[in-house]
Design an enzyme around this catalytic site. Structure first.
Site, short mmCIF file in Angstrom:
data_model
loop_
_atom_site.label_atom_id
_atom_site.label_comp_id
_atom_site.label_asym_id
_atom_site.label_seq_id
_atom_site.Cartn_x
_atom_site.Cartn_y
_atom_site.Cartn_z
N GLU A 45 1.17 -1.99 0.34
CA GLU A 45 0.22 -0.02 -0.30
C GLU A 45 0.78 1.36 -0.02
O GLU A 45 0.47 2.46 -0.76
CB GLU A 45 -1.28 0.10 1.20
CG GLU A 45 -1.88 -0.84 1.06
CD GLU A 45 -2.90 -0.60 -0.02
OE1 GLU A 45 -2.91 0.15 -0.89
OE2 GLU A 45 -3.24 -1.75 -0.51
N TYR A 128 -6.72 6.06 3.92
CA TYR A 128 -7.18 5.57 3.14
C TYR A 128 -5.67 4.05 3.65
O TYR A 128 -6.01 2.35 3.85
CB TYR A 128 -6.49 5.88 1.83
CG TYR A 128 -5.98 4.27 0.73
CD1 TYR A 128 -7.36 4.09 0.38
CD2 TYR A 128 -5.06 4.38 0.54
CE1 TYR A 128 -6.80 3.04 -0.51
CE2 TYR A 128 -5.19 2.99 -0.17
CZ TYR A 128 -5.97 2.69 -0.34
OH TYR A 128 -4.93 1.19 -1.13
N ASP A 146 -9.31 4.57 -2.95
CA ASP A 146 -8.59 5.11 -3.64
C ASP A 146 -8.85 5.29 -5.03
O ASP A 146 -10.27 5.93 -4.94
CB ASP A 146 -7.03 3.71 -4.04
CG ASP A 146 -8.27 3.09 -4.98
OD1 ASP A 146 -9.44 2.89 -5.39
OD2 ASP A 146 -6.76 2.39 -5.89
#
Length: 300
Positions: A45, A128, A146
């Site tokens: 990520e 996020y 996203d």
């Protein structure tokens, strides 16, 4: 962004076709495999922010081979994280990941925490990333927004070509509305909508013929009206401070010993921009100045 109504596309009508499409078409990516674990998901990520999968894959594999657990990275100097980051770009992400690894080692015994609030409390992790790790690594129910997911929702549910430049409260509300109730299904939905945006509902040249929800897509049903918001500016790189920073860091990554100023001066002709870029690297903690005009990647 207008919220979806219950008479137009109930959320459950989307879940089965999108998740079914994902089961058929999902890419076999290393961070999706069970052996990746929560640390592998977290590393991916960080790396995938503003960077395509093709560039991330080799660096990701090398990173996990060298630092298979957070404690392995935490034990190294932060400069080694910057060195291993290579040419992925936005190298402050390497420092943030190193800081997160240190916090995980100190606060959580070296295991990536599963609680969303504990993830959010780690340095360098925002809403996020916390939601993504909790969802993809631990199968929890979170709205994971996203760029790809936001574009799918903007088109399918709101009937517009592109989402706003920054995530809005209306988008978050819509994402929560669309989220399946069951944890495992919600986590699958998060991954599936992200993949749909990456492979089919792309920013340009979207392939609606391959979309599992094209018959329900508000944007397609409206005739695909063009974007009405602020102009979408493409990112430039050539000649920018980012390019200069990248060249300066490349010299330092490849050096075993501290580098003299002259070696850095050689990579860019314009002295004012070069000095500004170097000052920025120092202030960001990516470069450590030493006496006698020497520079190195940070040790602390």
């Amino acid at each position: 962004m207008t919220a979806m109504t219950s008479t137009h596309m109930p959320p459950t009508s989307l879940h089965t076709p999108v998740i079914g499409w994902f089961e058929q078409h999902a890419r076999d990516l290393p961070w999706r495999r069970p052996e990746a674990g929560a640390w592998g998901v977290m590393v991916s990520e960080f790396m995938l922010q503003q960077t395509p999968v093709s560039r991330v894959l080799p660096v990701y594999e090398q990173w996990l081979a060298r630092w298979p657990r957070p404690a392995d990275l935490a034990a190294e100097a932060p400069g080694e994280a910057v060195r291993a980051w290579g040419r992925l770009g936005y190298p402050r992400r390497a420092l943030r990941l190193h800081g997160a690894a240190q916090a995980i080692t100190e606060r959580h015994g070296g295991d990536v925490p599963s609680e969303h609030n504990q993830l959010l409390a780690l340095p360098g992790i925002g809403e996020y990333t916390a939601a993504a790790v909790a969802s993809f690594a631990y199968g929890q129910r979170h709205a994971v927004l996203d760029t790809n997911v936001r574009r799918v929702f903007a088109r399918a549910a709101s009937g517009i070509q592109y989402p706003p430049n920054a995530t809005t409260a209306a988008e978050r509300k819509l994402a929560r509305t669309l989220l399946p109730e069951e944890d495992e299904r919600a986590a699958r939905w998060a991954a599936a909508t992200m993949e749909l945006g990456a492979l089919v509902c792309t920013a340009r040249n979207e392939d609606c013929s391959k979309c599992p929800i094209s018959s329900q897509c508000a944007w397609l049903l409206a005739g695909k009206p063009p974007h009405q918001g602020p102009a979408r500016r493409g990112q430039t790189y050539a000649g920018t401070d980012r390019q200069v920073r990248g060249r300066l860091l490349a010299v330092l990554r490849e050096a075993v010993n501290p580098v003299p100023q002259a070696a850095l001066d050689a990579v860019w002709d314009e002295p004012v921009q070069r000095a500004r870029a170097l000052d920025g690297l120092v202030s960001d903690g990516l470069v450590e100045p030493l006496p006698d005009g020497l520079y190195r990647l940070p040790l602390t």
